[in-house]
Design a protein around this motif. Structure first.
Motif, PDB file in Angstrom:
ATOM      1  N   GLY A   1      -1.223 -31.314  -3.293  1.00  0.00           N
ATOM      2  CA  GLY A   1      -0.069 -32.083  -2.830  1.00  0.00           C
ATOM      3  C   GLY A   1      -0.462 -33.336  -2.050  1.00  0.00           C
ATOM      4  N   ALA A   2      -1.762 -33.536  -1.862  1.00  0.00           N
ATOM      5  CA  ALA A   2      -2.219 -34.756  -1.163  1.00  0.00           C
ATOM      6  C   ALA A   2      -1.936 -35.973  -2.045  1.00  0.00           C
ATOM      7  N   LYS A   3      -1.946 -37.167  -1.419  1.00  0.00           N
ATOM      8  CA  LYS A   3      -1.626 -38.382  -2.198  1.00  0.00           C
ATOM      9  C   LYS A   3      -2.856 -39.249  -2.378  1.00  0.00           C
ATOM     10  N   LEU A   4      -2.927 -39.832  -3.581  1.00  0.00           N
ATOM     11  CA  LEU A   4      -4.058 -40.710  -3.888  1.00  0.00           C
ATOM     12  C   LEU A   4      -3.632 -42.156  -3.652  1.00  0.00           C
ATOM     13  N   LYS A   5      -4.394 -42.876  -2.845  1.00  0.00           N
ATOM     14  CA  LYS A   5      -4.095 -44.280  -2.553  1.00  0.00           C
ATOM     15  C   LYS A   5      -5.252 -45.135  -3.053  1.00  0.00           C
ATOM     16  N   VAL A   6      -4.940 -46.369  -3.430  1.00  0.00           N
ATOM     17  CA  VAL A   6      -5.954 -47.203  -4.084  1.00  0.00           C
ATOM     18  C   VAL A   6      -6.113 -48.555  -3.378  1.00  0.00           C
ATOM     19  N   ILE A   7      -7.340 -48.883  -2.988  1.00  0.00           N
ATOM     20  CA  ILE A   7      -7.625 -50.189  -2.382  1.00  0.00           C
ATOM     21  C   ILE A   7      -7.656 -51.224  -3.515  1.00  0.00           C
ATOM     22  N   PRO A   8      -6.829 -52.270  -3.445  1.00  0.00           N
ATOM     23  CA  PRO A   8      -6.830 -53.255  -4.533  1.00  0.00           C
ATOM     24  C   PRO A   8      -8.049 -54.169  -4.501  1.00  0.00           C
ATOM     25  N   ILE A   9      -8.264 -54.880  -5.617  1.00  0.00           N
ATOM     26  CA  ILE A   9      -9.378 -55.850  -5.694  1.00  0.00           C
ATOM     27  C   ILE A   9      -8.810 -57.225  -6.042  1.00  0.00           C
ATOM     28  N   ASP A  10      -9.572 -58.264  -5.701  1.00  0.00           N
ATOM     29  CA  ASP A  10      -9.095 -59.623  -5.978  1.00  0.00           C
ATOM     30  C   ASP A  10      -9.675 -60.156  -7.292  1.00  0.00           C
ATOM     31  N   ASP A  11      -9.404 -61.427  -7.575  1.00  0.00           N
ATOM     32  CA  ASP A  11      -9.816 -61.991  -8.865  1.00  0.00           C
ATOM     33  C   ASP A  11     -11.337 -62.094  -9.024  1.00  0.00           C
ATOM     34  N   LYS A  12     -12.048 -62.105  -7.903  1.00  0.00           N
ATOM     35  CA  LYS A  12     -13.518 -62.151  -7.992  1.00  0.00           C
ATOM     36  C   LYS A  12     -14.108 -60.765  -8.247  1.00  0.00           C
ATOM     37  N   GLY A  13     -13.249 -59.743  -8.069  1.00  0.00           N
ATOM     38  CA  GLY A  13     -13.754 -58.374  -8.215  1.00  0.00           C
ATOM     39  C   GLY A  13     -14.256 -57.820  -6.900  1.00  0.00           C
ATOM     40  N   GLU A  14     -13.699 -58.367  -5.792  1.00  0.00           N
ATOM     41  CA  GLU A  14     -14.076 -57.832  -4.471  1.00  0.00           C
ATOM     42  C   GLU A  14     -12.926 -56.999  -3.912  1.00  0.00           C
ATOM     43  N   LEU A  15     -13.272 -56.010  -3.094  1.00  0.00           N
ATOM     44  CA  LEU A  15     -12.238 -55.218  -2.428  1.00  0.00           C
ATOM     45  C   LEU A  15     -11.440 -56.118  -1.496  1.00  0.00           C
ATOM     46  N   ILE A  16     -10.118 -55.909  -1.431  1.00  0.00           N
ATOM     47  CA  ILE A  16      -9.309 -56.665  -0.457  1.00  0.00           C
ATOM     48  C   ILE A  16      -9.305 -55.847   0.834  1.00  0.00           C
ATOM     49  N   LEU A  17     -10.156 -56.256   1.760  1.00  0.00           N
ATOM     50  CA  LEU A  17     -10.396 -55.430   2.950  1.00  0.00           C
ATOM     51  C   LEU A  17      -9.177 -55.360   3.877  1.00  0.00           C
ATOM     52  N   ASP A  18      -8.358 -56.426   3.871  1.00  0.00           N
ATOM     53  CA  ASP A  18      -7.135 -56.376   4.687  1.00  0.00           C
ATOM     54  C   ASP A  18      -6.242 -55.238   4.213  1.00  0.00           C
ATOM     55  N   GLU A  19      -6.198 -55.075   2.884  1.00  0.00           N
ATOM     56  CA  GLU A  19      -5.377 -53.998   2.314  1.00  0.00           C
ATOM     57  C   GLU A  19      -5.972 -52.630   2.642  1.00  0.00           C
ATOM     58  N   PHE A  20      -7.303 -52.580   2.623  1.00  0.00           N
ATOM     59  CA  PHE A  20      -7.979 -51.326   3.003  1.00  0.00           C
ATOM     60  C   PHE A  20      -7.586 -50.954   4.436  1.00  0.00           C
ATOM     61  N   ASP A  21      -7.655 -51.955   5.326  1.00  0.00           N
ATOM     62  CA  ASP A  21      -7.299 -51.703   6.734  1.00  0.00           C
ATOM     63  C   ASP A  21      -5.866 -51.175   6.842  1.00  0.00           C
TER      64      ASP A  21
END
Ligand code: 7TS
Length: 421
Positions: free
Chosen positions: A153-173
């Motif tokens: 029942g846990a939820k899966l969340k996904v850190i998005p990536i930008d056009d360069k293929g880098e993690l969007i760290l603000d979204e991670f935060d």
């Protein structure tokens, strides 16, 4: 060659200790031909080739040592056990784990992630909890968490990536919260080449009390790993990606976590005693190694690690960066080619698409020139969807590749593009 590199503005540092032509002598397969052309192996992210010392270790095992381990009083069983456990020590030192028993043998990275998802996840996850992964994960680091989230029942969340293929760290935060119980993140992306800032991720995740699993499938062979310095809770990799055999991999886990986790599989070796009333489990690492393991795989992996240590991962990294920079500059000069994955921190692989030519045609035609690249979604379908493409061609380099091979590859690619015009 050096002139070529300088013309491209790439710094050339002479390393006396590294001679690519000499190390190539260690890899028998690199001397074969494919379709009457010298093999150019640029599919190293899928699996690496094996040095003779690893092949010899496997042959030696079956010639002189073959025996089942841990439960024999006879000479061969004890000798095989010693080698198998000695391999564990070599792996422990290689990734700087604190304790030998923190090294669990698995079939590979996939099994190691499944082990954590099912053992830790099933025991400690519940509704209201969240598991955080990223948009650039290999399917092996998506599907086990989907299954376990469905069960708990846990939820899966996904850190998005930008056009360069880098993690969007603000979204991670923003995604991190008290509900986050596990962050499972790839160190280096197999389809983009991005090197993720895992130190930052681990530190931030720990602040909210989450544990962190690092998928090191594409980093163990390229950058030095120190699990104590990283302070990750789990680190996984496959032996075959670091010049070792297939069918062997490693789960590193912090001792206190492994000790409180229930077994993943039941069988021989993982028990101290069995009765129909109550079975008492063995201590770690054996608690997680049910059944006769891949003994020769462990021994072969240790031999591969010793080989890599001998060259030095820092030397390997520097040389592979030169290969990457050289190939990137050359590819960028072909207007029809677009590189997918342009992170400033990248490992030695290039994913690309070519205007009006399907990646499978690129792969097939390069193969006619003896050049092995991988085409497809690389088990990262969400990445392909994020960039609006069905697939890429991927050239991934190892320290035994040469600048001359890259020249042959670029010329072959140019020929293919002309053919499709
Ligand atoms: N995670 C990453 C980042 C990977 O690149 C791979 C394999 C895995 C997990 C799974 O490893 P396994 O050894 O358990 O299968 N990646 C690839 C690839 O890029 N092409 O073939 C296999």
């Amino acid at each position: 060659m050096e002139k070529d590199l300088k013309a491209l503005g790439i710094k050339v540092e002479k390393k006396k200790e590294f001679d690519v032509y000499l190390v190539r002598q260690d890899f028998p397969i690199l001397h074969r031909t494919v379709r009457d052309k010298p093999l150019i192996y640029f599919d190293n992210a899928a699996t690496t080739q094996k040095p003779k010392i690893v092949i010899d270790a496997l042959v030696n095992y079956y010639t002189n040592l073959n025996s089942n381990i841990h439960r024999g009083v006879h000479y061969l069983s004890q000798a095989a056990t010693t080698e198998y456990e000695c391999a564990r020590r070599i792996i422990k030192t290689f990734i700087n784990a604190k304790h030998e028993e923190e090294i669990i043998y698995t079939r590979g990275a996939t099994e190691a992630i499944n082990l954590v998802a099912f053992s830790y996840g099933e025991a400690f996850l519940s509704e209201d909890d969240e598991v955080l992964i990223s948009h650039m994960e290999h399917h092996s680091n998506i599907v086990p968490w989907q299954i376990i989230c469905e069960k708990t029942g846990a939820k899966l969340k996904v850190i998005p990536i930008d056009d360069k293929g880098e993690l969007i760290l603000d979204e991670f935060d923003k995604l991190l919260s008290e509900r986050t119980k596990i962050v499972s993140i790839v160190h280096i992306s197999n389809s983009l080449g991005t090197i993720n800032p895992i130190e930052y991720i681990i530190e931030k995740a720990h602040k909210v009390g989450a544990i962190v699993l690092v998928d090191g499938s594409q980093s163990i062979q390229h950058v030095p790993i120190d699990v104590q310095r990283l302070d990750c809770d789990f680190f996984v990799f496959s032996g075959h990606k670091i010049y070792g055999p297939t069918g062997i991999g490693v789960l590193y886990g912090k001792k206190d976590l492994l000790e409180k986790m229930p077994p993943y599989q039941g069988g021989g070796d993982m028990i101290l005693s069995v009765s129909f009333e109550k079975t008492i489990y063995n201590v770690i690492p054996h608690k997680f190694e049910a059944g006769t393991p891949n003994i020769e795989g462990a021994i072969g992996l240790a031999s591969a690690i010793r080989y890599v240590q001998n060259i030095g991962l820092d030397v390997i990294y520097d040389y592979e960066m030169e290969l990457l920079n050289y190939a990137t500059e050359k590819i960028k000069q072909i207007p029809e080619v677009k590189i997918i994955g342009n992170s400033k921190n990248k490992a030695s692989l290039i994913s690309f698409v070519v205007e009006n030519v399907h990646p499978h045609d690129i792969g097939t035609l390069l193969d006619r020139d003896g050049i092995a690249v991988r085409t497809g979604h690389h088990c990262t379908e969400p990445v392909m969807r994020r960039f609006g493409i069905p697939a890429t061609s991927r050239a991934s380099f190892a320290f035994y590749n040469t600048f001359e091979e890259i020249d042959v590859f670029i010329n072959s690619l140019k020929k293919i593009i002309v053919k499709f015009k």
